[in-house]
Every structure is written in C-alpha cells, then in structure tokens.
Design an enzyme around this catalytic site. Structure first.
Site, PDB file in Angstrom:
ATOM      1  N   CYS A  79       0.839  -1.203   0.000  1.00 49.30           N
ATOM      2  CA  CYS A  79       0.000   0.000   0.000  1.00 49.30           C
ATOM      3  C   CYS A  79       0.875   1.254   0.000  1.00 49.30           C
ATOM      4  O   CYS A  79       1.513   1.565  -0.996  1.00 49.30           O
ATOM      5  CB  CYS A  79      -0.985  -0.034   1.162  1.00 49.30           C
ATOM      6  N   HIS A 167      -3.647  -5.333   0.499  1.00 50.13           N
ATOM      7  CA  HIS A 167      -3.077  -5.813   1.760  1.00 50.13           C
ATOM      8  C   HIS A 167      -3.116  -7.344   1.801  1.00 50.13           C
ATOM      9  O   HIS A 167      -4.169  -7.931   2.037  1.00 50.13           O
ATOM     10  CB  HIS A 167      -3.861  -5.247   2.944  1.00 50.13           C
ATOM     11  N   GLU A 169      -1.931  -9.209   4.074  1.00 45.20           N
ATOM     12  CA  GLU A 169      -1.914  -9.698   5.452  1.00 45.20           C
ATOM     13  C   GLU A 169      -3.299  -9.875   6.048  1.00 45.20           C
ATOM     14  O   GLU A 169      -3.444 -10.542   7.075  1.00 45.20           O
ATOM     15  CB  GLU A 169      -1.080  -8.754   6.338  1.00 45.20           C
TER      16      GLU A 169
END
Length: 509
Positions: A79, A167, A169
């Site tokens: 990001c 993202h 994660e």
C-alpha cells in the site's frame, strides 16, 4: 544464525498483522520504525514496507532511507510502501476518482512473476487506499490489476523489489498468504524453520550462555507469559531461578493456592507471599483507575524487593515482557499515548541494581502459548485467559473494599466455572465479571432489594489488539445470571457487555 525479515512501520494499523502472518509461515521477523532501520546483517533476508495513514503526497509523509537496501535485498512495499517505491523512483501517485476501499478482485495476474505464483485470476483482495499509482517508473512492470486500478502490483525489473496496492496480510485477501509465502520462500529464500521447538532450543541455549552460573529472580503472576518465561529459564539454569508469586488480595477465588501448587508440581522454585492486607489497606478510598494501578505497582515493587533481598547472589531480574510491549515502546511516533499503565512491564527500580533478562520479548501472545505447549507447561496455566496485572482492582469500578472483592470473586468464579463446565472457555479469548458502581432495585421473595449490579464480559480475539464480544448462548447467560443473583450476597442484577474493541477496551478500567 536466525533468518530475519525486517518490517518497516509507517504507522499502519496492520503492521503487527503483517508480522503475525510472516511468523505463521515460520519465518522470524522484527518491526522497526521507518526512521530507525538497523543495519542489515547477513541474517536479514528481506524487507517489507508497511502501509500508512499518511498520503505519500503529504508534506509530513514518512520517508525511509533505503540506500543500501533497494536493489541489494528483496523488498516488498505494501500500500503506502508500494506508493513510496513508485514515486521515489520517478513514478506518479495521485488522489484518484477510482479509489478502492474494501474487497476487490484481480482482473489480471502475471502468474509468471515469482510474487504472484499460484495466485488465481479473479482472486479477492482487500484494498484500503485513497491514492493510486497512475504512472510507474520505466523499469517497473505491472504484475496484477483490478477492474479499477491498473497497478495492483508491480515488479522492478532487475531487482527483487515488489509493490502491492492491496493488503496481503488481512483475512479478506483470500490468497494473501500465498503472496507472502512467495515473497518469503521464492524471493527471499527463507528456510521457513522458525518453529516453537526451534525457538525453545535457541532461547534455552542463549539463556544458558548469557546467565552462566548467575542467580535470577522472576516475579511470577500465574499467567501464561511469566509462566512460560519461568519454564524457559528453568530449562536453562534450573534451581538458580527463584520465582516470587505475590498474593495481592485481588486474584481470582482460590487462585493463589491453586497456582502455587501447580508451579511446584512443575518443579519450579517458587516463593509464595501473602500480602493481601498491605495491598487492600493502601487501596482504601481510591477510585481513579490510574491511581489504583500506581498503588498496586508501588506495593508490588516493595513486596518483591523485600523478598528478593532475602536471596543471595542474585544478578538478573527476569520479566515476561512480550513483543507488543516492545513495539509500543519504539513506535513510529515515539512511545505510544498511555491508555493505561502496566505495573508488570518494566517498572522495577534501578536501585535493585539487577540486569534485565526477557526471554519472551520476541513473541506475540499466541506464540507464547504455542511455546508453552511445546515446553510442557501445565494446561491449567497454558489455557488460562489473560488477566490484568492489577487483578480485580480494575474490575471493581469505584473504591475497593474487602466485601466488594468477595462479591466479585464469587461472581467471577461462577462465570468462569460455567464457561469451563460447558466447554465454552477455550472458545473465548478473555472473560471476567465487572462490579459496577451502581445499585438497582430488585425483588427477592416478597422483599424489595437495592443491591449491586455486575457486567459479564467475554470476548473473542487472537492477540488482544482487537476483539469482538463473544456470542455466548442465551441459556448459558441466563443460568449464570440466575446463579450469581441467587448465590452471591449483595448482587441482584447481571448485564452482558456487547462492546467490541475498538472502540471499547476489553477491560472497563
């Protein structure tokens, strides 16, 4: 030598989640502020740049110094990190009408890229950005796109440098784990060998070498962190570790005796100290939560010091500090704003003249539990919910009296015992009862009552950083409420807390 990934933190709410995902893939990683990057030694296999609440176009946007890193080590920008890599090298980032927040799908995936290997066309990803990379530097090429965003991910030609606008994660990026695995295994060449057993072997050896023939003292609480720390130290130095367990009068019902017995069964050298009167006398009349913590912290230090001075040739003070505590103390913007103080993290005075040893300072809470299981910690302690350092003092709103402690201990015992009996205990991250500073009207038999109210609190979580209220069965809550009102003198009303964290915290004080 331990293989390591550095994660540079730009203030993202997801930074710790990146670290957790990397560690779930059996790769050790460390979080460092973007402005304080340690020298990359031979054991550093790669660098990850986190997201950020800032825009790269802001005047005060965080700017890292990547000299000697980009082009030399594998690098993954997420990001904000990706946007920085693009703009700093001649690309262009703008606020776009095609901003993406939430779920999106990859309309193009270059599966020939080492980062995107085995990632599906149409794979769901999670976006959270107002800025968009609209122009890449000449040697950057697109390796994934969404319908709205051309540059979903990029690879720098001739370098092991990558960027992701999404993202990987977060849970909502369905193949995020694969993307991170690709970066760690294929790009960085990590061996994925960091496991609880390997951590135990390495830590015990390091403790043995570091402590030598010295004696160590540890303040033990009955919780998972200090107990696992004690087990690691016990394996390393045996009887040269002395643990001190203080009864501050604010533990759960029968907890002091039960936990002390468990420690002794484990072969630990533990001294139990009954200091209930001292703590409760000093808390009399105190209602402010922070003042309660300071009173308990001061008394803990005094009791601990008094007992520690009775020991001979002690050189080291061991603590159960875990990694989130370490991260908080070196955050991007300096020490984090104090929400509440913790007397069991640091806090012991320099005049004790002891060196500090922290066997768990590299681990998140769930990792501590996995290490505890691998090292053979008794399940009674291993499966215990987190419990606040100041104990029931922060679950009694208002002033503290012996009668209030009694009421709360009995109500808490009914609630926790019910969770265990029905098999709900292990489904809950943390649970307890809060004694409220209000009275309410009730009817018992033919008499009107005006007695205390309590709130039941139970949450689900993985690490306590965020939490949702537990959806406990109504019939269970009804039975617990009935038992508390019927069996605990002084309580006539029970409510259930359905607040999540954030915006609420797990504890009320």
């Amino acid at each position: 030598m331990q293989e390591t990934i550095y994660i540079l933190d730009f203030g993202s709410q997801y930074t710790q989640l990146i670290a957790r995902r990397v560690r779930e893939l059996n790769v050790y990683c460390e979080i460092h502020p973007f402005h304080s990057i340690p020298g990359p030694g031979p054991n550093v296999k790669g660098i990850i740049l986190s997201g950020s609440p800032f825009s790269i176009r802001d005047k005060n946007a965080p700017i890292p110094d990547l000299k000697g890193i980009q082009g030399s080590l594998p690098l993954l920008g997420i990001c904000y990190g990706a946007q920085y890599l693009a703009q700093a090298n001649g690309g262009e980032v703008r606020s776009s009408a095609h901003r993406e927040y939430g779920r999106a799908n990859l309309s193009y995936v270059d599966t020939g890229s080492p980062l995107m290997k085995q990632v599906s066309q149409g794979s769901q990803v999670w976006m959270s950005h107002g800025d968009t990379i609209i122009k890449l530097p000449g040697n950057y090429r697109v390796i994934s796109s969404t319908e709205n965003i051309k540059v979903g991910a990029f690879h720098v030609t001739g370098e092991s440098t990558f960027g992701l606008q999404f993202h990987p994660e977060v849970f909502h990026t369905t193949e995020g784990k694969q993307v991170l695995y690709n970066f760690l295994a294929d790009v960085c060449g990590c061996s994925m060998s960091w496991t609880p057993d390997s951590f135990i072997d390495l830590t015990v050896k390091e403790l043995h070498d570091k402590l030598g023939d010295d004696n160590v003292v540890l303040g033990i609480s009955g919780g998972v962190d200090s107990s696992v720390a004690a087990m690691l130290l016990h394996q390393a130095i045996g009887s040269r570790l002395t643990s001190i367990f203080v009864d501050n009068g604010l533990l759960r019902k029968n907890e002091f005796g039960n936990v002390l017995q468990t420690y002794k069964k484990l072969g630990l050298n533990v001294i139990g100290v009954d200091a209930r009167a001292k703590f409760l006398d000093d808390l009399a009349g105190i209602t402010d939560p922070e003042m309660k913590r300071k009173s308990i912290g001061k008394n803990f230090i005094e009791v601990f010091e008094e007992e520690a001075r009775k020991l001979k040739n002690v050189r080291w003070l061991a603590q159960g500090t875990i990694y989130p505590d370490v991260i908080e103390s070196v955050s991007v913007n300096g020490p984090s704003a104090k929400i509440k103080s913790h007397h069991n993290v640091g806090g012991l005075p320099d005049k004790m003249n002891l060196e500090i040893v922290e066997p768990l300072k590299l681990l998140f809470k769930d990792e501590v539990r996995r290490v505890g299981k691998a090292i053979g910690l008794d399940p009674v302690i291993l499966q215990r919910h987190p419990f606040p350092g100041p104990g029931l003092a922060v679950r009694i709103l208002g002033d503290i009296t012996g009668d209030k402690v009694r009421m709360l201990q009995e109500a808490d015992d009914i609630f926790i015992g019910g969770l265990i009996e029905t098999g709900l205990y292990e489904e809950v991250w943390q649970a307890g009862v809060v004694l409220l500073p209000v009275k309410s009207v009730g009817v018992m038999g033919d008499e009107r009552t005006y007695e205390k109210a309590v709130a039941l609190r139970a949450v689900t979580s993985t690490d306590g950083m965020t939490a949702d209220w537990a959806k406990l069965p109504y019939d269970f809550l009804a039975r617990v409420s009935n038992d508390i009102i019927n069996k605990v003198r002084g309580i006539n009303r029970v409510v259930y807390d359905i607040s999540s964290k954030p915006p609420a915290t797990i504890e009320w004080e």
